[in-house]
Design an enzyme around this catalytic site. Structure first.
Site, short mmCIF file in Angstrom:
data_model
loop_
_atom_site.label_atom_id
_atom_site.label_comp_id
_atom_site.label_asym_id
_atom_site.label_seq_id
_atom_site.Cartn_x
_atom_site.Cartn_y
_atom_site.Cartn_z
N LYS A 76 0.86 -1.18 0.00
CA LYS A 76 0.00 0.00 0.00
C LYS A 76 0.90 1.23 0.00
O LYS A 76 1.93 1.25 0.69
CB LYS A 76 -0.89 -0.02 1.25
CG LYS A 76 -1.92 1.11 1.30
CD LYS A 76 -2.81 0.98 2.56
CE LYS A 76 -3.89 2.05 2.60
NZ LYS A 76 -4.74 1.93 3.82
N SER A 151 -9.75 2.10 2.98
CA SER A 151 -8.85 2.84 2.12
C SER A 151 -7.86 1.97 1.36
O SER A 151 -7.28 2.43 0.38
CB SER A 151 -8.06 3.85 2.96
OG SER A 151 -7.20 3.17 3.87
N SER A 175 -10.03 -0.30 7.14
CA SER A 175 -9.42 -0.12 5.82
C SER A 175 -8.75 -1.34 5.22
O SER A 175 -8.36 -1.32 4.05
CB SER A 175 -8.41 1.03 5.86
OG SER A 175 -9.07 2.26 5.85
#
Lengths: 484, 483
Positions: A76, A151, A175
């Site tokens: 990420k 997210s 997330s």
């Protein structure tokens, strides 16, 4: 090759069926061919990945294969990667190349992983739909008009579309779990303090926790095993040995007491989602677990408390992005105030600004007691709910999100509706407990996730239960249409 | 109308740790800009603070030295404001749960009495960097070497009633910190900085007046000047029917003027909240006890010991014991020359005067303690006169070596040999028949005064090398009329 799990890839690499370089090239080729559609990556590090893959092959040839030697994964874009742009999904950090790597990145590098690139995300991890990325929205591989969740939407989509064997993610209020649920994969957010936060761009420090998004529980266990552990650079990291997550994966779960909180099945839960989750709970019963109804009475207070605490922390955490030392700086600042106002005004997106404002307000003189202090009290009550529950049960099961992935734009005009996406994940974050999301069926053709919540440091049990479930079912093997 | 001045102090003490409060970067002074700033100090994304154990150790030492309560649990908070030399956009400090609670120090007043100044609390925090406004073509430069340097901020109660008391309090805190070895005490480099809160009220009035805060004073002289100026300003304002506005002021030591920096209305809302990156720090009693056992001698105890052990006046003992470096210097001189009174005189007198003029700390004295002791020894054994000693001191100050070398090189030997002196005396007496007659016929009470002429002649003849005391003795013996 891209259909294989990490466990299978490990066998293929060690038997010599393929090399890491071949595997990495295969993934890079897929990314190049398919990711224009999904937009799951912000940065693809092709040359570095191939160099790492060759190094992995050389290490293996030299009899020195680390546990994940040659396995291609994605990070990420919130994890700092030395020499590789780390944008956090923001214009603010579009030009930011850190001179250091996050501990989680370093650990996976030492475990032999090859980094394919950095995945797309909601700006500064603020969002539940991935619509808040400076680099454009990520598409859900199951339904191209729907959000992948957020997210960590890029990480979830790239694993679901088989553009990486697994990906790292971070979870502040859901997330990892929510995008894993929406993309039909397995994601685990460990106990707060289990994975080091060093090098992870902070959103809400008391909630942020790194974890894994993978094809199944076994892969999640393999990757988490390498990420977890004490780090003296993170004062909130916990000095406690990491359990062997793989050793007990196959153990029977007979007699395990699964608590089902009534509060997680009330108003607002999509009926098809509820049905899939209930069916999954019955499956656990079939596997020998005992099901017990429980109560988490303060659940309804979790989202309001979270949306005070997380913005309050973020309002301070994001003050460093001031245009002075790195990151975005407005052109031709007239004076210091102008430099601050325009750099931040132009560098941050709408949702980030909204949360900074909310947090600043909540901490302001005269409001602190009514908002921040009150939210902290609620947080303690929520934690106590779980502590009480875990005196009776071993694990708690329920839905991850109230509905399956929604269409782009469906909630982006209504922040409160968007925030309610996190209603079942946020309490777990506030309590600092481990939570795992695993696919348990479809609703209107879109994946539904089951959430397993464990006691502190009980990741091994969550992975074991998820693995047993996946041994008995094939929800996790379902592929989105069009993923070949 | 009589006015009473009320003063409270806030003191920032830079701790002499090796590394910063929350990072591993060095805190040494004087490095090129931004060479001692790590990723943490630059507030790079994803970096995290780790608290420095030595800073806690030093803060506990300070707390014990001022007989304060040590908090078993202390909590760091974030104080939010934007400024270019504050990289994170917040300062990590303590507010609700500081490490050091209520304590006190005793200060000696000019009239010999003692006043107790209460310490409200002392907390740990990190320093900011520095903004440099020169040499950047109208822009500002930022040096983050100092960013993250560990500080304790000590806050006193408003217990002082004059600038003199405030300076005595400041000096006492300086003495305590340097004696503990937790601060180098170098005020010119900002190792200790003072904010003074000043208000005035009519004599007998109970309620405190509106106060102002004058920030960042880095010398005892500036504290005194800034307070005097502010007291005068406030009284004038009130006597003219005006009101004191609560504000922060800046004092300029060069122009001896002060100006307002910001008013209460313009003050920031710092939005303090507990720092989620740092957990509450819990100190157990064993940790505190271990530090208590290793506490060095404190200024008050040292003062009492100096007065007793070296037979010094209370005043002298106070001055010499105040500062750890001065105390150590004095003790070394006294031990080497075995004449504490002379050691005290030279350290407090000539040496301090020269150091002050040259703006040097005693640690940087060009004359070492053994050198000074060596000179005093020569003075004691009569090898040199006091006048010669001044020359020797001067030469040693200029780096010409130790006392014996200087004496040798300059031929500064004092003649104390009685045969040699007697010959000189005889010679002068022979040449001064008239003065001898006057002396002998004078009233004995007036004679000592008349002796000066002869001493002068002999000093002249000996080119200053004759030992005046010895000459005196011989002269008296020879000139006294033999009846």
């Amino acid at each position: 090759m891209h259909e294989q799990t990490i466990a299978e890839l490990k066998r293929g690499l060690s038997s010599g069926a393929f090399s890491s370089e071949e595997l990495t090239r295969h993934y890079l080729e897929r990314i190049e061919r398919l990711d224009d559609t999904y937009k799951s990556y912000i940065t693809v590090t092709k040359e570095a990945a191939l160099a790492q893959a060759r190094a992995a092959d050389a290490a293996r040839a030299g009899g020195d294969a680390a546990p994940l030697c040659g396995i291609p994964i994605a990070h990420k874009d919130i994890f700092c990667t030395r020499g590789v742009r780390t944008s956090c999904g923001s214009k603010m950090l579009d030009n930011f190349v850190p001179p250091y790597s996050a501990t989680a990145v370093e650990k996976l590098e030492q475990a032999g992983c090859v980094m394919l690139g950095k995945t797309n995300m909601d700006e500064f991890a603020m969002g539940s739909s991935n619509e808040n990325s400076y680099y454009g929205e990520v598409k859900n591989p199951w339904h191209i008009d729907s959000v992948p969740g957020g997210s960590s939407g890029g990480s979830a989509a790239c694993v679901a579309a088989q553009l990486a064997a697994a990906a790292t993610g971070t979870d502040t209020g859901g997330s990892i779990r929510q995008p894993a649920s929406h993309c039909g994969i397995t994601g685990i957010k460990p106990t707060y303090g289990r994975v080091s936060r060093w090098g992870m761009v902070a959103f809400a420090s008391s909630l942020d926790q790194g974890g894994v998004l993978a094809r199944n529980a076994e892969d999640a266990a393999l990757v988490l095993q390498q990420m977890a552990g004490f780090d003296n650079r993170d004062s909130t990291s916990i000095d406690r040995p990491v359990e062997d997550y793989c050793q007990n994966l196959h153990a029977g779960i007979e007699g395990t007491v699964v608590g089902v909180p009534g509060e997680y099945f009330g108003e607002g839960l999509d009926s098809a989602v509820g049905a899939a989750v209930e069916a999954a709970i019955e499956q656990f019963e079939a596997l020998g677990a005992r099901i017990k109804a429980i109560h988490l009475p303060h659940t309804r207070l979790a989202v309001p408390a979270y949306y005070i605490i997380a913005p309050a922390e973020c309002s301070a955490n994001l003050s460093r992005f001031d245009g002075v030392r790195y990151g975005y700086r407005c052109s031709d600042p007239q004076d210091l105030d102008d430099l601050y106002k325009r750099s931040r005004g132009e560098g941050f997106g709408e949702e980030v600004k909204r949360r900074i404002l909310v947090g600043t307000y909540a901490l302001s003189a005269g409001y602190y007691d009514a908002y921040y202090s009150q939210a902290q009290k609620v947080r303690r009550l929520i934690k106590q709910d779980f502590v009480d529950a875990f005196s009776d049960v071993d694990v708690i099961a329920g839905p991850v999100a109230p509905s399956p992935a929604f269409r782009f734009g469906a909630k982006s005009r209504d922040p409160v509706a968007m925030y309610l996406e996190d209603i079942y994940t946020v309490p777990v974050s506030l309590a600092g407990l481990p939570g795992l999301s695993l696919p348990c069926g479809l609703a209107a053709g879109k994946p539904v996730g089951l959430q397993l919540i464990g006691n502190y440091f009980d990741e091994a049990r969550l992975l074991n239960m998820a693995h047993r479930f996946q041994q008995a079912t094939d929800h996790h093997r379902q592929r989105a249409a069009g993923i070949d | 109308m009589e006015w009473e001045t009320v003063i409270g102090l806030e003191i920032h003490i830079q701790l002499s740790t090796r590394s910063k409060m929350f990072s591993g970067a060095s805190i040494a002074f004087g490095a090129p800009p931004n060479t001692q700033a790590s990723a943490v100090d630059l507030a790079m994304p994803g970096t995290l603070p780790v608290a420095n154990e030595r800073a806690f150790h030093h803060a506990v030492m300070f707390g014990l030295a001022v007989e304060a309560e040590i908090a078993s649990t202390s909590v760091f908070e974030r104080k939010n404001y934007f400024y270019p030399d504050l990289p994170k956009g917040y300062q990590t400090t303590q507010l609700q749960q500081p490490i050091v609670g209520r304590g006190h120090i005793d200060i000696q007043l000019a009239d010999g009495s003692t006043r107790r100044v209460r310490i409200h609390h002392a907390h740990l925090e990190e320093d900011a960097g520095k903004s440099l406004h020169e040499d950047f073509h109208g822009m500002s430069g930022i040096d983050l070497n100092r960013a993250g340097t560990p500080l304790i901020e000590v806050v006193t109660e408003p217990d002082m009633r004059s600038a003199g008391e405030a300076v005595a309090c400041a000096r006492k805190l300086h003495a305590i910190a340097t004696s503990l070895g937790i601060c180098d005490g170098d005020m010119s480099q900002g190792s200790m900085r003072f904010d003074v809160n000043v208000s005035v009220r009519r004599q007998g009035q109970r309620q405190l007046g509106t106060r102002t805060e004058t920030k960042n004073l880095n010398s005892f002289r500036f504290i005194e000047e800034a307070i005097a100026l502010e007291v005068e300003r406030q009284i004038e304002l009130l006597e003219d029917g005006g009101e004191v506005v609560q504000e922060t002021r800046l004092y300029n030591g060069e122009t001896k003027t002060a100006r307002p920096m910001r008013s209460k209305e313009e003050a920031n809302d710092y939005r303090y909240f507990p720092c989620p990156d740092l957990l509450p720090v819990v100190l157990d009693q064993d940790y505190i006890d271990a530090i208590a056992r290793e506490l060095p001698e404190l200024p008050d105890a040292r003062r009492r010991r100096f007065a007793e052990q070296y037979q010094l006046s209370d005043y002298d003992a106070g001055i010499l014991s105040g500062d750890a470096a001065t105390a150590a210097f004095f003790e070394q001189v006294a031990a080497t020359c075995k004449d504490p009174k002379q050691a005290a005189n030279w350290v407090m007198g000539e040496l301090t005067a020269r150091l002050n003029t040259a703006e040097l700390a005693i640690a940087d004295s060009p004359i070492s303690a053994p050198q000074l002791a060596g000179m005093i020894a020569r003075l004691q054994d009569g090898s040199i006169s006091s006048k010669m000693a001044k020359q020797v001191f001067e030469a040693m100050w200029n780096g010409e070596g130790d006392a014996d070398t200087v004496i040798e090189k300059r031929g500064l030997r004092q003649v104390s040999d009685s045969a040699e002196l007697e010959a000189m005396v005889d010679d002068v007496i022979a040449r001064s028949a008239k003065q001898v007659d006057n002396y002998r016929s004078a009233d004995p009470a007036k004679r000592p005064k008349m002796l000066g002429y002869f001493v002068g002649q002999i000093m002249k003849a000996s080119k200053g090398q004759a030992n005046p005391q010895a000459v005196n003795k011989i002269l008296q013996k020879k000139l006294t009329p033999r009846d």
